[in-house]
Design a protein around this motif. Structure first.
Motif, short mmCIF file in Angstrom:
data_model
loop_
_atom_site.label_atom_id
_atom_site.label_comp_id
_atom_site.label_asym_id
_atom_site.label_seq_id
_atom_site.Cartn_x
_atom_site.Cartn_y
_atom_site.Cartn_z
N LEU A 376 0.81 -1.22 0.00
CA LEU A 376 0.00 0.00 0.00
C LEU A 376 0.84 1.27 0.00
CD1 LEU A 376 -2.69 -1.09 2.63
CD2 LEU A 376 -3.17 -0.48 0.25
N GLN A 377 2.14 1.15 -0.13
CA GLN A 377 3.01 2.32 0.00
C GLN A 377 2.69 3.40 -1.02
OE1 GLN A 377 7.08 0.97 0.01
NE2 GLN A 377 7.11 0.77 2.24
N ASP A 378 2.36 3.02 -2.25
CA ASP A 378 2.14 4.00 -3.32
C ASP A 378 0.67 4.14 -3.72
OD1 ASP A 378 4.93 4.34 -3.46
OD2 ASP A 378 5.11 2.60 -4.78
N LYS A 379 -0.23 3.58 -2.92
CA LYS A 379 -1.65 3.65 -3.28
C LYS A 379 -2.52 3.67 -2.03
CE LYS A 379 -0.54 -0.86 -4.92
NZ LYS A 379 -0.68 -1.88 -5.97
N GLY A 380 -3.74 4.09 -2.21
CA GLY A 380 -4.65 4.21 -1.07
C GLY A 380 -5.34 2.91 -0.73
N GLU A 381 -5.45 2.00 -1.71
CA GLU A 381 -6.10 0.71 -1.45
C GLU A 381 -5.58 -0.33 -2.42
OE1 GLU A 381 -10.28 0.92 -3.82
OE2 GLU A 381 -10.18 2.17 -2.00
N THR A 382 -5.78 -1.60 -2.06
CA THR A 382 -5.34 -2.70 -2.93
C THR A 382 -6.16 -3.94 -2.61
OG1 THR A 382 -3.41 -3.93 -3.73
CG2 THR A 382 -3.55 -3.58 -1.36
N ILE A 383 -6.21 -4.85 -3.56
CA ILE A 383 -6.92 -6.12 -3.38
C ILE A 383 -5.89 -7.24 -3.39
CG2 ILE A 383 -8.60 -7.73 -4.33
CD1 ILE A 383 -10.04 -5.31 -5.56
N LEU A 384 -5.93 -8.07 -2.33
CA LEU A 384 -4.98 -9.16 -2.20
C LEU A 384 -5.69 -10.41 -1.68
CD1 LEU A 384 -2.15 -7.17 -0.36
CD2 LEU A 384 -2.01 -8.01 -2.72
N THR A 385 -5.11 -11.58 -1.98
CA THR A 385 -5.57 -12.84 -1.38
C THR A 385 -4.61 -13.22 -0.26
OG1 THR A 385 -4.24 -14.28 -2.80
CG2 THR A 385 -6.40 -13.59 -3.65
N PRO A 386 -5.05 -14.03 0.71
CA PRO A 386 -4.13 -14.50 1.75
C PRO A 386 -2.91 -15.20 1.18
CG PRO A 386 -6.38 -14.93 2.39
CD PRO A 386 -6.44 -14.43 0.98
N LYS A 437 -7.56 -0.96 2.73
CA LYS A 437 -7.38 0.49 2.60
C LYS A 437 -6.24 0.93 3.50
CE LYS A 437 -12.05 1.58 1.09
NZ LYS A 437 -13.26 2.43 1.29
N LYS A 438 -5.36 1.76 2.93
CA LYS A 438 -4.13 2.15 3.62
C LYS A 438 -4.41 2.78 4.99
CE LYS A 438 0.18 4.67 2.86
NZ LYS A 438 0.96 5.50 1.91
N GLU A 439 -5.35 3.70 5.05
CA GLU A 439 -5.63 4.41 6.30
C GLU A 439 -6.05 3.45 7.41
OE1 GLU A 439 -8.47 8.06 8.00
OE2 GLU A 439 -8.60 7.43 5.89
N LYS A 440 -6.90 2.50 7.08
CA LYS A 440 -7.38 1.55 8.09
C LYS A 440 -6.25 0.63 8.57
CE LYS A 440 -10.74 -2.10 8.98
NZ LYS A 440 -11.91 -2.87 8.49
#
Length: 477
Positions: A376-386, A437-440
């Motif tokens: 998440l360093q360069d973006k506000g959110e991302t989708i990932l799997t475990p 989400k990065k903030e959370k």
């Protein structure tokens, strides 16, 4: 056609064993009037007066009060105090005799010295905490939460001795193994202090429901719990009041959710021979009598201090959250008893020991959060799997021999445990997908893992000549 109206109960219900509400304090007992007949006795303090009655209702300021007895069986007065001592106290108090008034400081010092006489603890502050906690069991309905004690020590270190001592001093204390029946008898019926021996067994299979109930029961709003009990092939729905002071004696650490509601009392295996806390060595009824008197003459003062200190901590929050919930009753008791000089030292000791009880996340759990943050360093959110997250973590964090599927399962558990995801997405061929989400995730990392301001791979280094305020402003985490 005239419609019938539903009439609402217009009285106030009081617990018959112990209640502090609306400027009224009540202690309930049962006593034997005849050889084959027992009666209930309620000692009531209100507006500066103290009296007793056997009726289950009374009026005060145009309001009716009822004792909610139901099937509750009250404590026999002769087991904790005596009719003669109660009669003398009430008569002396009504005649304003000095013998009816207890010296608050003297009571505190007496209880503290009794603990020193019978058990060996690490520090003097531990004796102060035990004394304040024990006295607080008589006032606990005032507080919105009341800490548990965890008597933790190896075998033959004095756990049983300490529990026996607590049973003599705490309000309506009962020593029992952890069962639903004991919870009903001690907490719901007596509002007593529940002394749980062999608390290590709480993690055994089959004890999940009881553990869940106990975990919530440090707070008043834990409320009543409904449980289904099967006894002699009969199904019965039971409703328990669960909030009360509790002590857990254990060799091992308690389950994590229970542990961070506790103050840990570390016992030392002493080289001294301590006396047994039985009736031969102390007049326990007289000691408890002083504690009953303290309650009946100081409940309004304790209530006032509690209200004031809650406001003060809200305005100057040097302690917050659960730490404040658990510490505040002890501080209030110390201040109400005039032991201001004990507060700071005791507070320091409480917080240091609470640090041992507080939940410490595992290294692999921190690894999961860091792996997500790195994405998440360069973006506000991302989708990932475990599975994707596990592939970005150090292999050494997992158990040797874990398969990729097992590693993914460990990561998935951490995601759910810390509520890291903001949304669960439809499955893909790689498995379950989560939106982060990065903030959370940053907030969760700061709350559970990051201690103070420290440089990590996720936080940029700050020049040494910058002050603390600049560090806080320039640190991303």
């Amino acid at each position: 056609m005239e419609l019938s109206t539903i009439k609402e109960f217009d009285g106030v219900l009081l617990h018959p064993s112990l209640e502090i509400k609306n400027g009224i304090a009540v202690i309930g007992f049962r006593y034997r009037e005849k050889a084959d007949e027992e009666k209930e006795l309620f000692v009531i303090a209100k507006e500066g007066g103290i009296y007793y009655q056997t009726d289950r209702l009374f009026e005060h300021n145009n309001q009716r009060y009822f004792f909610e007895k139901d099937k509750r069986k009250l404590m026999r007065i002769e087991e904790r105090w005596s009719i003669a001592s109660l009669n003398k106290f009430v008569n002396d108090y009504s005649n304003a005799k000095s013998s009816s008034f207890t010296n608050s400081k003297s009571v505190f010092e007496q209880i503290k010295q009794i603990y020193k006489k019978y058990v060996e603890l690490e520090q003097d502050g531990d004796y102060s905490i035990l004394a304040a906690w024990s006295i607080g069991t008589y006032f606990f309905p005032i507080f919105s939460a009341y800490s548990f004690l965890n008597i933790k020590a190896p075998k033959r270190s004095g756990k049983s001795q300490c529990l026996n001592l607590l049973s003599q001093l705490c309000f309506n204390a009962i020593k029992a193994r952890p069962t639903l029946a004991a919870l009903g008898d001690t907490v719901d019926a007596l509002r007593g202090t529940y002394l749980i021996d062999q608390a290590d067994t709480l993690e055994r299979k089959g004890g999940e429901e009881l553990l869940d109930i106990l975990t919530d029961s440090y707070k008043k709003n834990g409320g009543k719990r409904r449980v289904v009990n099967f006894d002699k092939k009969k199904r019965e729905v039971l409703e328990y009041e669960t909030y009360s002071p509790k002590v857990f004696a254990s060799i091992k650490e308690l389950p994590e959710d229970l542990r961070d509601r506790c103050f840990i009392v570390p016992l030392i295996r002493s080289q001294r021979n301590f006396p047994s806390p039985d009736d031969e060595n102390e007049d326990w009824k007289e000691i408890r009598g002083n504690l009953y008197k303290l309650l009946l003459t100081n409940y309004d003062l304790v209530s006032t201090y509690y209200s004031v200190r809650k406001i003060e901590y809200k305005n100057q929050p040097d302690i917050v959250g659960r730490e404040l919930e658990l510490w505040l009753p002890l501080e209030v008791i110390l201040k109400a008893l005039g032991m201001d000089e004990e507060v700071e030292l005791t507070k320091k000791r409480f917080l240091s020991q609470y640090g041992f009880a507080e939940y410490e996340p595992a290294e692999i759990e921190e690894g999961v959060v860091k792996a997500i943050l790195n994405q998440l360093q360069d973006k506000g959110e991302t989708i990932l799997t475990p599975k994707e997250i596990s592939e970005k973590m150090e292999v050494e964090l997992f158990q040797a021999g874990d398969t990729p599927k097992q590693r993914g399962a460990v990561v998935g558990w951490a995601i759910k445990k810390f509520n890291l995801s903001s949304e669960k997405k439809p499955r893909s061929k790689e498995g379950v997908r989560y939106l982060f989400k990065k903030e959370k995730v940053e907030t969760i990392y700061k709350s559970y893992f990051k201690k103070g301001v420290e440089h990590t791979s996720l936080t940029p280094e700050v020049p040494k000549n910058q002050n603390q305020e600049q560090i806080s402003e320039n640190t991303t985490m």
